[in-house]
Enzyme design. Structure first.
Site, PDB file in Angstrom:
ATOM      1  N   GLY A  46       0.766  -1.302   0.070  1.00  0.00           N
ATOM      2  CA  GLY A  46       0.072  -0.203   0.028  1.00  0.00           C
ATOM      3  C   GLY A  46       0.780   1.292   0.045  1.00  0.00           C
ATOM      4  CD  GLN A  51       3.328   5.748   2.651  1.00  0.00           C
ATOM      5  OE1 GLN A  51       2.391   5.167   2.115  1.00  0.00           O
ATOM      6  NE2 GLN A  51       4.468   4.968   3.217  1.00  0.00           N
ATOM      7  CB  CYS A  94       5.326   2.026   7.755  1.00  0.00           C
ATOM      8  SG  CYS A  94       4.757   3.398   6.777  1.00  0.00           S
ATOM      9  CG  LEU A  95       6.754   0.879   1.860  1.00  0.00           C
ATOM     10  CD1 LEU A  95       6.022   1.200   0.383  1.00  0.00           C
ATOM     11  CD2 LEU A  95       7.945  -0.146   1.509  1.00  0.00           C
ATOM     12  CG  HIS A 136      -0.447   1.131   7.436  1.00  0.00           C
ATOM     13  ND1 HIS A 136       0.506   0.635   8.282  1.00  0.00           N
ATOM     14  CD2 HIS A 136       0.156   2.009   6.549  1.00  0.00           C
ATOM     15  CE1 HIS A 136       1.867   1.234   8.001  1.00  0.00           C
ATOM     16  NE2 HIS A 136       1.643   1.707   7.032  1.00  0.00           N
ATOM     17  CD  GLU A 137      -1.323   2.298   2.950  1.00  0.00           C
ATOM     18  OE1 GLU A 137      -0.680   3.539   2.918  1.00  0.00           O
ATOM     19  OE2 GLU A 137      -0.705   1.352   3.135  1.00  0.00           O
ATOM     20  CG  HIS A 140       0.390   6.715   5.751  1.00  0.00           C
ATOM     21  ND1 HIS A 140       1.692   7.104   6.409  1.00  0.00           N
ATOM     22  CD2 HIS A 140       0.680   5.346   5.295  1.00  0.00           C
ATOM     23  CE1 HIS A 140       2.465   6.216   6.250  1.00  0.00           C
ATOM     24  NE2 HIS A 140       2.036   5.058   5.988  1.00  0.00           N
TER      25      HIS A 140
HETATM   26  O1  GNR Z   1       4.141  -2.721   2.492  1.00  0.00           O
HETATM   27  C1  GNR Z   1       3.507  -2.436   3.659  1.00  0.00           C
HETATM   28  N1  GNR Z   1       3.084  -3.611   4.426  1.00  0.00           N
HETATM   29  C2  GNR Z   1       2.323  -3.638   5.538  1.00  0.00           C
HETATM   30  C3  GNR Z   1       2.284  -4.610   6.306  1.00  0.00           C
HETATM   31  C4  GNR Z   1       1.159  -4.663   7.429  1.00  0.00           C
HETATM   32  C5  GNR Z   1       0.359  -3.651   7.621  1.00  0.00           C
HETATM   33  C6  GNR Z   1       0.534  -2.616   6.696  1.00  0.00           C
HETATM   34  C7  GNR Z   1       1.383  -2.655   5.703  1.00  0.00           C
HETATM   35  S1  GNR Z   1       1.420  -1.023   4.655  1.00  0.00           S
HETATM   36  C8  GNR Z   1       3.087  -1.208   4.088  1.00  0.00           C
HETATM   37  C9  GNR Z   1       3.130  -0.103   3.080  1.00  0.00           C
HETATM   38  C10 GNR Z   1       3.054   1.296   3.597  1.00  0.00           C
HETATM   39  O2  GNR Z   1       3.678   1.781   4.401  1.00  0.00           O
HETATM   40  N2  GNR Z   1       1.978   1.872   3.441  1.00  0.00           N
HETATM   41  O3  GNR Z   1       1.654   3.152   3.760  1.00  0.00           O
HETATM   42 NI    NI Z   2       2.784   3.222   5.822  1.00  0.00          NI
END
Ligand code: GNR
Ligand code: NI
Length: 172
Positions: A46, A51, A94-95, A136-137, A140
């Site tokens: 995601g 980001q 998270c990236l 999670h997204e 952000h």
């Molecule tokens: O790549 C991602 N893996 C992930 C694993 C578990 C819960 C959420 C994520 S999102 C993350 C990519 C990212 O940072 N998206 O904002």
């Molecule tokens: Ni993230």
């Protein structure tokens, strides 16, 4: 299409609240394509526009497995309509918080209303990894990172580590 640089903690841009998109026009479509390419390149599932430094309420996701066909998903102006009372713990990464992982507790299921790539209104019922990833997204979009749910100590240790890596240009 273009691969963009993903911002990492600590970076105040990641703390901005993203703004709603008025029309899903060519700029937004190009942005979504770039986000998807950037996300695939980084092996993420995601990515939120902030980001890559763009404060628009846009998310791309693809939770398909390596041996499955790609399944890109696009969410513009997503709103969570319903959250489950039941909660699930998932090990999140998270990236924007490279190489750090933690168990985070969130509602197991949710219903999301959004505009798709073509600007059409859609509703999606999500559960499992999809529900976790959408939440999670969507965090952000509010300037929230998963490390904000950890204890002060754990969070500050992670930020300290990331700052060190940044200043010495070493990516661990
Ligand atoms: O790549 C991602 N893996 C992930 C694993 C578990 C819960 C959420 C994520 S999102 C993350 C990519 C990212 O940072 N998206 O904002
Ligand atoms: Ni993230």
């Amino acid at each position: 299409m273009a691969i963009k640089t993903i911002l990492t903690e600590p970076n105040n841009i990641l703390r901005q609240v993203s703004k709603p998109v008025e029309i899903v026009g060519n700029d937004e479509k190009q942005l979504m394509k770039d986000m998807l390419e950037t996300m695939y390149d980084a092996n993420g599932i995601g990515l939120a526009a902030i980001q890559i430094g763009v404060p628009k309420r846009i998310i791309v996701m693809d939770i398909s497995k390596d041996n499955e066909e790609k399944n890109p998903m696009y969410f513009v102006n997503p709103v969570i309509k319903n959250k489950d009372n039941q909660r699930t713990t998932y090990e999140e990464g998270c990236l924007s918080v490279p190489n750090q992982f933690a168990e985070i507790d969130r509602p197991s299921k949710c219903e999301v209303e959004y505009l798709d790539f073509n600007g059409e209104k859609k509703v999606l019922k999500a559960e499992g990894l999809l529900a976790t990833c959408i939440q999670h997204e969507m965090d952000h979009l509010e300037g929230i990172l998963f490390i904000d749910y950890l204890s002060k100590l754990k969070k500050s240790m992670i930020i300290k580590k990331l700052s060190k890596n940044k200043s010495s240009r070493i990516v661990v």
